[in-house]
Enzyme design. Structure first.
Site, PDB file in Angstrom:
ATOM      1  N   TYR A 173     -32.101  54.958  35.924  1.00 49.06           N
ATOM      2  CA  TYR A 173     -31.158  55.949  34.612  1.00 49.06           C
ATOM      3  C   TYR A 173     -31.443  56.227  33.563  1.00 49.06           C
ATOM      4  O   TYR A 173     -31.717  57.131  32.485  1.00 49.06           O
ATOM      5  CB  TYR A 173     -29.751  54.935  34.865  1.00 49.06           C
ATOM      6  CG  TYR A 173     -29.198  55.430  33.937  1.00 49.06           C
ATOM      7  CD1 TYR A 173     -28.060  56.892  34.642  1.00 49.06           C
ATOM      8  CD2 TYR A 173     -28.626  54.682  32.287  1.00 49.06           C
ATOM      9  CE1 TYR A 173     -27.166  57.345  33.346  1.00 49.06           C
ATOM     10  CE2 TYR A 173     -27.869  56.289  31.361  1.00 49.06           C
ATOM     11  CZ  TYR A 173     -27.555  56.966  31.952  1.00 49.06           C
ATOM     12  OH  TYR A 173     -26.243  57.752  30.842  1.00 49.06           O
ATOM     13  N   ASP A 230     -22.079  70.783  43.920  1.00 49.11           N
ATOM     14  CA  ASP A 230     -22.055  70.101  43.814  1.00 49.11           C
ATOM     15  C   ASP A 230     -23.423  70.021  43.474  1.00 49.11           C
ATOM     16  O   ASP A 230     -24.316  71.040  44.137  1.00 49.11           O
ATOM     17  CB  ASP A 230     -22.472  68.396  45.414  1.00 49.11           C
ATOM     18  CG  ASP A 230     -22.878  67.377  44.969  1.00 49.11           C
ATOM     19  OD1 ASP A 230     -24.162  67.209  43.368  1.00 49.11           O
ATOM     20  OD2 ASP A 230     -22.986  66.917  45.515  1.00 49.11           O
ATOM     21  N   VAL A 231     -23.968  69.780  42.239  1.00 49.25           N
ATOM     22  CA  VAL A 231     -25.589  70.156  41.191  1.00 49.25           C
ATOM     23  C   VAL A 231     -26.456  70.238  41.973  1.00 49.25           C
ATOM     24  O   VAL A 231     -27.775  70.613  41.892  1.00 49.25           O
ATOM     25  CB  VAL A 231     -25.088  70.110  39.288  1.00 49.25           C
ATOM     26  CG1 VAL A 231     -24.269  70.737  38.808  1.00 49.25           C
ATOM     27  CG2 VAL A 231     -25.598  68.322  39.603  1.00 49.25           C
TER      28      VAL A 231
END
Length: 249
Positions: free
Chosen positions: A150, A57-58
């Site tokens: 975002y 998982d980054v």
């Protein structure tokens, strides 16, 4: 032939890029969280090119470090890094936003990109060669209501890309920042927490970009002559005029 590491390779743009670049004869390091999907993709692509899988998982620095450090010696010379992993969660005003959604987007879209890049860049600098491709979004060009966090994370990708270019050009490392417009992938399904019906409305009434379109753009940048660096690329579907304006039939 290049060795190319792609994050978020289990679906969407990352998967399409892996398939296209493998077909062009490159060695591909597939990275993602879903081990079964990675192994299935590896099994298929291994028929046409050398492939290797890294499941992590980054967003988790320990996982990133362990995964990259586990690469066999013959896979450590990474010519191209495609920072594709990322996410969008929720479409709410700040006052009603869920902090867990904010954390997921900041951790994945910004910190994850930094974590992976930090692990790969030193080798590129040592070799005075390399190419980093960061997948941003047209959301970085124009903030829209209910998507503030975002948009902020994708603006950060733009800024990071510019900073990388300033720091790495002297080492012969190219940096490309790609800003896709509306691409029909699982992006909206994730944003709307699995609501497929609501996600489908995002792409209704016009022909959206497909993951393969962005994959071809990535390949174009990678395959440019050595003296050519595509620094920034913005890609809209023909029906989209700017981030907030799409002409639907």
């Amino acid at each position: 032939m290049k060795t190319i590491l792609i994050t978020g390779a289990t679906s969407g743009i990352g998967k399409a890029a892996a398939e296209l670049l493998a077909g062009q004869g490159n060695r591909i390091i597939l990275c993602g969280r879903r081990t079964e999907v990675l192994e299935e993709l590896k099994s298929r692509l291994s028929k046409i090119s050398e492939t290797f899988c890294l499941a992590f998982d980054v967003r988790n620095l320990d996982e990133v470090e362990k995964a990259v450090n586990s690469l066999p010696e013959e896979w450590r010379k990474i010519d191209v890094l495609v920072n594709n992993a990322g996410n969008a969660h929720g479409l709410d005003p700040l006052s009603a936003g869920k902090t867990e959604d904010w954390d997921s987007m900041i951790d994945g879209n910004v910190k994850g990109l930094l974590y992976v890049s930090k692990m790969i860049i030193p080798g590129m600098k040592d070799r005075n060669s390399g190419h980093i491709i960061n997948i941003s979004s047209v959301a970085a060009r124009q903030t829209y209501a209910n998507g503030v966090v975002y948009c902020a994370t994708k603006k950060a990708v733009d800024v990071i890309s510019e900073g990388m270019r300033l720091e790495l050009t002297e080492f012969g490392i190219k940096v490309t920042n790609i800003q896709p417009g509306a691409v029909e992938t699982d992006f909206s399904k994730v944003r709307f927490k699995g609501d497929a019906e609501r996600a489908a409305t995002v792409y209704a009434g016009y022909e959206a970009l497909q993951a393969e379109d962005i994959a071809h753009s990535i390949a174009y940048c990678i395959n440019a002559p050595k003296h050519v660096c595509i620094s920034d690329m913005t890609i809209y579907p023909a029906a989209q005029a700017e981030p907030r304006t799409i002409y639907r039939k």
